[in-house]
Design a protein around this motif. Sequence first.
Motif, PDB file in Angstrom:
ATOM      1  N   UNK A 424       0.820  -1.209   0.000  1.00  0.00           N
ATOM      2  CA  UNK A 424       0.000   0.000   0.000  1.00  0.00           C
ATOM      3  C   UNK A 424       0.857   1.262   0.000  1.00  0.00           C
ATOM      4  N   UNK A 425       1.761   1.376   0.958  1.00  0.00           N
ATOM      5  CA  UNK A 425       2.471   2.628   1.167  1.00  0.00           C
ATOM      6  C   UNK A 425       3.516   2.923   0.099  1.00  0.00           C
ATOM      7  N   UNK A 426       3.956   1.879  -0.617  1.00  0.00           N
ATOM      8  CA  UNK A 426       4.933   2.098  -1.685  1.00  0.00           C
ATOM      9  C   UNK A 426       4.307   2.030  -3.073  1.00  0.00           C
ATOM     10  N   UNK A 518       9.012   7.253   4.491  1.00  0.00           N
ATOM     11  CA  UNK A 518      10.232   7.959   4.074  1.00  0.00           C
ATOM     12  C   UNK A 518      10.691   7.478   2.703  1.00  0.00           C
ATOM     13  N   UNK A 519      10.607   6.156   2.458  1.00  0.00           N
ATOM     14  CA  UNK A 519      10.967   5.617   1.145  1.00  0.00           C
ATOM     15  C   UNK A 519      10.005   6.148   0.083  1.00  0.00           C
ATOM     16  N   UNK A 523      11.624   8.117  -2.941  1.00  0.00           N
ATOM     17  CA  UNK A 523      11.799   7.379  -4.197  1.00  0.00           C
ATOM     18  C   UNK A 523      10.575   7.386  -5.107  1.00  0.00           C
ATOM     19  N   UNK A 524       9.377   7.300  -4.530  1.00  0.00           N
ATOM     20  CA  UNK A 524       8.165   7.148  -5.350  1.00  0.00           C
ATOM     21  C   UNK A 524       7.547   8.495  -5.708  1.00  0.00           C
ATOM     22  N   UNK A 525       7.401   9.355  -4.729  1.00  0.00           N
ATOM     23  CA  UNK A 525       6.714  10.629  -4.948  1.00  0.00           C
ATOM     24  C   UNK A 525       7.245  11.424  -6.140  1.00  0.00           C
TER      25      UNK A 525
END
Length: 606
Positions: A424-426, A518-519, A523-525
């Motif tokens: 979900x979060x990544x 934080x990742x 990295x994704x945003x």
Amino acid sequence: MQHVHPMPFGAMVLGTGVRFSYWAPDSAEIGLELGAHPPLRMTPDAEGWHRLDVLQARAGDRYRFCLPDGTRVPDPASRRNPDDVHGSSEVIDPRAFTWHDDAWHGRPWTEAVIYELHIGAFTPEGSFAAARKRLPDLAALGITVVEVMPVADFPGRHGWGYDGVLQFAPDASYGTPDDLKAFVNAAHDLGLMVLMDVVYNHFGPEGNYLHAGSPHFFNAAHQTPWGAAINYDGEHSRTVRDFFVHNALFWVEEYRFDGLRMDAVHAIRDDSRLDIVEEICAALCNGPGRERHIHVVLENDANGARYLARDAEGQPSMATAQWNDDLHHAAHVLVTGDTDGYYADYADDPIGHFGRALAEGFVFQGQPSPFRDGERRGEPSAHLPSGAFVSFLQTHDQVGNRAFGERIDSLADPALLRAAYACLLLSPHVPMLFMGEEYAASTPFLYFCDFGGELAAAVSAGRRAEFGKFASFADETDRARIPDPNAASTFEASKLHWQERQHGPHRDFLAFVSELLAIRRRAVRPHLDAQRGGGRHWRDGEALRVEWPLGGARLRLLAHFGRKPLTGIQPLAGPLIYSVGLAPDGNTLRLAPGAVCVALQENDHG
């Protein structure tokens, strides 16, 4: 800086005095009761408005409207009702609050990480002021959006907020209007957006006097679980529609909210060519949306993808996003094994359904729902970017609708649950956490309310009868253990224990969630602005693979939700940004149960 939303409804402080307005097209005479003085006759016009300018009236004055039969009612557009929904309204001057967020223009939706909270249960004090003091904790976690469950004045001392009856008045049990404005102002100082949860599909069952004073607010041609629907498309509907359009603008302009979460729009009955959801979205976009980022999030059980359409630049044409219950339901089955009730729709292939939700948004995109007796549900959504979906593993509904308000960590396999959080979060979806979820709070979130008399007894009995349909509550003794919604102890049990964050497994889980956020941020945003459509998913044996194109980059996910290790799995292409539960197995991988890895390949042209 002062912010005022002018509107034709209610009490408006003028340069001198106060203008009072009440809409009652069927009444020849409406009176204004100001303080302890005898009622003053208001002046009617041809459109059903009754108005009166009172030069000696001031902010802080109490007032009520007097109906032809002598009934005294609060102002439906009251800005404050200090003595609850049956009491007198108070004249509020919005200019009394000075804002200090002039430089605030909101944040783009691709930065959204949402935290849903209930003001009354978020802190021991249960107030706007106490919640404001906790905002730095949310900002430090990586939250960028606070979504506040409804605060429109509801009956009693506590409640979820979805039974509100005074749409413009923050519930006095939480504090004053200025306290709520200070909460929003403080959030903006920390870089946090704030969304207000609003209910435009019904009024609550206690304290709604519109049936008596303005019956045209309702349209008997449309029936709902709450009785006659709000009149969005019948005779006199223009004024009713204006009431809710003004309410949406009121929260965004006068309280500086960054948008709305609109509850259960599938329950709105409106056959207009431009329905009320579309009209509100347009009013926000063409009004405050011209100066700052304004977002509208829908709850829509019908999975109506048309509301989420994007323009040629990838910007929302109407609503910004929708709560994605499909992803929750599939994930819940996957990590808990629960297949009761509506979870039955996802029981045949929970991994496949979870993968489709991650890749395409909705699971149900027009196919029949077995739980709904074959009724077709949803519209195609694979063309939408993942940011059109607010996805989650818990919400107030999914926790609070359980008999004992259990959170998912008390129901799920721990390794599989952590894997679901990583997915979900990544992912490119907009993730949402429910208050306390970030540290696996031990406190339940129960259904609570504070109705009076016969209604209270009916709600308590109905809550227990509802669970009588489940095998585990077939016995009356078992049903009797379900907490009484009207008991003060039920509300008190739902309040967070903030000290848990500092101890044992709660502290460890908080660190886990913080690391994932934080990742995501790092990295994704940076790649989310480039996403124009969804992704694709497939099965690799028992493993799940999902891939999302993000402009010139590709985000890839590999996850294993089985109960036994997998061997011979091909690695992901691209540098890993997160991995857990993986081990080399020659040129392939060995995946432990709950294994997840995420890779980001930048400047990809394949």
